[in-house]
Design an enzyme around this catalytic site. Structure first.
Site, short mmCIF file in Angstrom:
data_model
loop_
_atom_site.label_atom_id
_atom_site.label_comp_id
_atom_site.label_asym_id
_atom_site.label_seq_id
_atom_site.Cartn_x
_atom_site.Cartn_y
_atom_site.Cartn_z
N CYS A 2 0.87 -1.17 0.00
CA CYS A 2 0.00 0.00 0.00
C CYS A 2 0.91 1.22 0.00
O CYS A 2 2.13 1.09 0.06
CB CYS A 2 -0.85 0.00 1.25
SG CYS A 2 -1.77 -1.53 1.45
N ARG A 27 1.07 2.03 -6.00
CA ARG A 27 1.33 0.99 -4.99
C ARG A 27 0.06 0.25 -4.58
O ARG A 27 0.13 -0.77 -3.88
CB ARG A 27 1.95 1.62 -3.74
CG ARG A 27 3.21 2.38 -4.01
CD ARG A 27 3.70 3.02 -2.74
NE ARG A 27 4.22 2.02 -1.84
CZ ARG A 27 5.48 1.64 -1.80
NH1 ARG A 27 6.36 2.19 -2.59
NH2 ARG A 27 5.88 0.72 -0.95
N TRP A 74 -3.86 -1.79 -1.24
CA TRP A 74 -3.86 -2.97 -2.08
C TRP A 74 -4.17 -4.11 -1.12
O TRP A 74 -3.35 -4.48 -0.28
CB TRP A 74 -2.48 -3.17 -2.72
CG TRP A 74 -2.41 -4.32 -3.67
CD1 TRP A 74 -2.76 -4.31 -4.99
CD2 TRP A 74 -1.95 -5.64 -3.39
NE1 TRP A 74 -2.56 -5.55 -5.54
CE2 TRP A 74 -2.07 -6.40 -4.58
CE3 TRP A 74 -1.47 -6.28 -2.25
CZ2 TRP A 74 -1.70 -7.74 -4.67
CZ3 TRP A 74 -1.12 -7.63 -2.33
CH2 TRP A 74 -1.24 -8.33 -3.53
N ASN A 98 1.48 -0.14 5.71
CA ASN A 98 1.83 -0.90 4.53
C ASN A 98 2.58 -2.13 5.02
O ASN A 98 3.57 -2.00 5.73
CB ASN A 98 2.73 -0.06 3.61
CG ASN A 98 3.33 -0.88 2.49
OD1 ASN A 98 2.76 -1.88 2.07
ND2 ASN A 98 4.50 -0.48 2.01
N GLY A 99 2.10 -3.32 4.65
CA GLY A 99 2.76 -4.54 5.08
C GLY A 99 1.74 -5.56 5.53
O GLY A 99 0.56 -5.45 5.21
N GLU A 478 8.30 -12.92 -21.09
CA GLU A 478 8.00 -11.52 -20.79
C GLU A 478 6.82 -11.03 -21.64
O GLU A 478 5.94 -10.32 -21.13
CB GLU A 478 9.27 -10.67 -21.03
CG GLU A 478 9.10 -9.17 -20.85
CD GLU A 478 8.64 -8.74 -19.46
OE1 GLU A 478 8.57 -9.57 -18.55
OE2 GLU A 478 8.31 -7.54 -19.32
N LYS A 482 3.29 -9.61 -20.09
CA LYS A 482 2.74 -8.28 -20.41
C LYS A 482 1.29 -8.41 -20.85
O LYS A 482 0.43 -7.62 -20.45
CB LYS A 482 3.54 -7.58 -21.51
CG LYS A 482 4.92 -7.11 -21.14
CD LYS A 482 4.95 -5.82 -20.33
CE LYS A 482 5.09 -6.08 -18.87
NZ LYS A 482 6.40 -6.28 -18.30
N GLU A 485 -0.99 -9.33 -17.79
CA GLU A 485 -1.24 -8.32 -16.77
C GLU A 485 -2.00 -7.11 -17.30
O GLU A 485 -2.72 -6.46 -16.55
CB GLU A 485 0.04 -7.89 -16.07
CG GLU A 485 1.06 -7.19 -16.94
CD GLU A 485 2.31 -6.79 -16.14
OE1 GLU A 485 3.38 -6.72 -16.75
OE2 GLU A 485 2.19 -6.55 -14.93
N HIS A 501 5.60 -31.58 -25.95
CA HIS A 501 5.54 -32.38 -24.72
C HIS A 501 4.29 -32.08 -23.89
O HIS A 501 4.25 -32.37 -22.70
CB HIS A 501 6.81 -32.13 -23.89
CG HIS A 501 8.05 -32.52 -24.63
ND1 HIS A 501 8.35 -33.83 -24.94
CD2 HIS A 501 9.04 -31.76 -25.18
CE1 HIS A 501 9.48 -33.87 -25.62
NE2 HIS A 501 9.92 -32.62 -25.79
N LYS A 601 2.52 -1.60 -8.23
CA LYS A 601 3.88 -1.49 -8.77
C LYS A 601 4.94 -2.08 -7.85
O LYS A 601 5.82 -2.78 -8.30
CB LYS A 601 4.16 0.00 -9.02
CG LYS A 601 5.51 0.29 -9.64
CD LYS A 601 5.51 -0.03 -11.11
CE LYS A 601 6.83 0.20 -11.77
NZ LYS A 601 6.95 -0.60 -13.00
C1 F6R Z 1 5.48 -6.92 -14.50
C2 F6R Z 1 6.13 -6.32 -13.36
C3 F6R Z 1 6.42 -7.19 -12.18
C4 F6R Z 1 7.73 -6.77 -11.51
C5 F6R Z 1 7.94 -7.58 -10.21
C6 F6R Z 1 9.27 -7.25 -9.56
O1 F6R Z 1 5.33 -5.99 -15.53
O2 F6R Z 1 6.41 -5.17 -13.32
O3 F6R Z 1 6.44 -8.55 -12.53
O4 F6R Z 1 8.78 -6.99 -12.38
O5 F6R Z 1 6.90 -7.30 -9.33
O6 F6R Z 1 9.34 -5.89 -9.26
P1 F6R Z 1 10.73 -5.19 -8.99
O7 F6R Z 1 11.47 -5.17 -10.27
O8 F6R Z 1 10.38 -3.82 -8.51
O9 F6R Z 1 11.44 -6.02 -7.96
#
Ligand code: F6R
Length: 606
Positions: A2, A27, A74, A98-99, A478, A482, A485, A501, A601
């Protein structure tokens, strides 16, 4: 994960708190709230949904007060709702958190026996009741220490007290917390980004510390309540001004910034005159490193995986990769001659941070590749390699992914020349090629019309697959992440050779499948695997490069051709169309691009 904010000032604080909460929305964004002290009372306003809903509610009641705390949530314990939104308050005390408090159920039962009444389903509410309980017979610092000692788990806290109406208490264990210094006002925030519009003077709390913030001064204490001094850091001006500008979304801006972030990063590390990679004070010599282990989560993990391929290709070291949430709980064999590399954009990801702490406890060499240089992971690593990307606000990581790959690649090249695993002329050539990378990325970014129309098909798909081999396999993962998400479409990233497989059973008529096959050593094999999915009805989008002029199959649905480069560098280019594919597909589906559902994020909880 959060976001929290606190302001004490000589003017009303609610609009500044709202402004900072908007910055913190990356966040968490399922609910928001503010509490201020005014006229001897704690006034609390909370809303379900985004900060703009809270803002509307506040505009109707005129929330006064020169001191206050705010929160964006969050959800972890208890679904998103107004009651579960923070702050959580008793009559005398209000808390934002937060936590996660892991022993909240036990604490709650004890407090209920003592007559405390709970309103929410959150773990946080126990904190405010504990504080109220201890406050009955203790001074402030004792109350704080006793409360924190009772809590298990992670927290960053902001606390205000009706009976001490001129202070905000901040406390940290596990979750990040920054303190800011302003003119006749001071601040508390989950990160410096939340405070940037108000100050560039910041201090970070370390684990176990707490602080008492008044508008004219801030006192810091260690976990025993002993007063301590902290260094004030000055943030640079380019970190201070990061706005969307004319872009509709941060993600679009961040994709477009990649040529310049690549250039910046190369300028930081590559000495063009001597054609040399400069890792400035890299603390170990070649005898001390026999293996490397790269650790991260999500997109950062994908850049680690990319690193495995490069390290294996360019050095003779043993290389391993790990997902931080798995690494931290396994019975690892820590090796003195292994370099443990932690990759994280935010530098605050709880699992990655815990994995780093585990390594520190086991006294092995730690290096972090991060974007936020003031972050916990950066501060606690033996050596830090920043990716120099500037703030990344879109929840889906884009420019940080390229930045992480680039720094891993530079580190790998440097180790490879130090170990004499690569010939000088090859090393020189690879560095010269890096000089062209920014322009190649730029050209790839400009080419977007075809992807826009392709995204119509993806927007209607129930599921899709992303296939690649070798250097293109991490990029397949990756690309799939993308799309998941942002567009909320089931997407599987797979090594193309693995399809037969099992996953081949998923292919049905018309299913969009992305095949990543630049003309590298794996090209022919990948193309064979592509034929196998085409034969089963897949609509294939082939991502290859411009020098491939022979059409390999008549049944390919779409071909996107990126610029031609040397094999090592294709991952930087093949990533771009996949970022755009996810972006445009999400746009077609009307999703909130910068804040996808259920995500945040900075993942500061387990
Ligand atoms: C996906 C994304 C997440 C972060 C992951 C790690 O687009 O952004 O998968 O890569 O949560 O976050 P960081 O890099 O901040 O440790």
């Amino acid at each position: 994960m959060c976001g929290i904010i606190g302001i004490t000032s000589n003017k009303p604080v609610s609009s500044s708190i709202l402004h900072s909460l908007k910055k913190l929305e990356y966040r968490g964004y399922d609910s928001a709230g503010i509490a201020t002290i005014d006229n001897g009372n704690i006034n609390e306003v909370k809303s379900l949904g985004r900060v703009e809903v809270l803002e509307k509610n506040i505009s109707q009641i005129n929330l006064e007060g020169y001191i206050g705390i705010g929160h964006v949530r969050w959800a972890t314990h208890g679904m998103p709702s107004t009651i579960n939104a923070h702050p959580h308050s008793t009559e005398n005390i209000s808390v934002v958190h937060n936590g996660i408090i892991e022993n909240s159920i036990n604490l709650k039962n004890l407090l209920i026996k003592k007559g405390h009444k709970f309103k929410s389903e959150t773990d946080t509410e126990v904190i405010v009741h504990l504080l109220s309980e201890y406050m009955k017979s203790n001074e402030l610092n004792e109350t704080i220490i006793k409360t924190l000692n009772d809590l298990e788990g992670s927290f960053a806290l902001g606390i205000i007290f009706k009976d001490i109406p001129n202070i905000i208490v901040g406390a940290r264990r596990g979750s990040p917390l920054a303190v800011g210094y302003g003119p006749n006002e001071n601040y508390l925030g989950s990160d410096s980004y939340a405070l940037k519009s108000m100050t560039n003077k910041i201090t970070y709390l370390n684990d176990g510390e707490f602080c008492v913030i008044k508008k004219e001064e801030i006192d810091f204490f260690d976990h025993l309540g002993k007063k301590i001094n902290k260094k004030v850091l000055q943030l640079s001006s380019n970190e201070l001004n990061y706005e969307k500008g004319e872009y509709k979304h941060y993600m679009a801006k961040e994709i477009d910034e990649q040529p310049s972030t690549i250039k910046n990063c190369i300028n930081e590390y590559v000495d063009k005159i001597n054609n040399e990679i400069n890792l400035l004070n890299f603390p170990w010599n070649k005898e001390q490193i026999k293996s490397v282990k790269l650790i991260g989560c999500g997109t950062a993990f994908h850049s680690c995986l990319m690193g495995k391929y490069w390290f294996e290709e360019l050095t003779n070291l043993d290389v391993d990769v790990d997902i931080a949430s798995e690494f931290r709980y396994r019975k690892n064999k820590f090796k003195e001659d292994c370099l443990y590399i932690f990759v994280s954009q935010s530098g605050e990801t709880a699992d990655t941070y815990a994995a780093l702490n585990l390594c520190k406890k086991n006294k092995v060499k730690t290096c972090s590749i991060i974007n936020v240089v003031e972050s916990s992971i950066a501060r606690d690593s033996d050596f830090v390699l920043p990716i120099h990307c500037g703030p990344e606000i879109g929840v889906a990581s884009t420019k940080a992914f390229l930045g992480q790959m680039l720094v891993i690649y530079l580190l790998c090249l440097k180790i490879s020349i130090l170990m004499k695993d690569i010939k000088r002329e090859d090393y020189d050539k690879k560095i010269r090629n890096l000089g062209l990378l920014s322009d190649l990325v730029k050209k790839t970014i400009l080419d977007e019309n075809q992807i826009q129309s392709i995204s119509n098909t993806f927007a209607e798909a129930k599921g899709s697959m992303f296939l690649g081999r070798g250097f293109s396999y991490p990029i397949a993962l990756e690309g799939a992440l993308k799309l998941k998400e942002l567009a909320y479409i089931h997407a599987e990233g797979y090594p193309a050779g693995e399809m037969k497989h099992g996953p081949l059973a998923l292919i049905e008529d018309g299913m969009p499948v992305v095949v990543i096959a630049p003309k590298d050593d794996y090209y022919k094999k990948t193309i064979s695997n592509m034929q196998e999915v085409i034969a089963r009805g897949a609509k294939v989008l082939l991502l290859t490069n411009k020098d491939v002029n022979q059409i390999v199959s008549e049944n390919i649905w779409q071909i996107i051709k990126i610029e031609t480069t040397n094999d090592d560098l294709y991952p930087f280019l093949t990533t771009i169309p996949l970022q755009k594919l996810a972006y445009f597909t999400a746009l077609k589906k009307g999703h909130d691009i910068d804040k996808p559902r259920n995500l945040a994020k900075s993942v500061t909880v387990e």
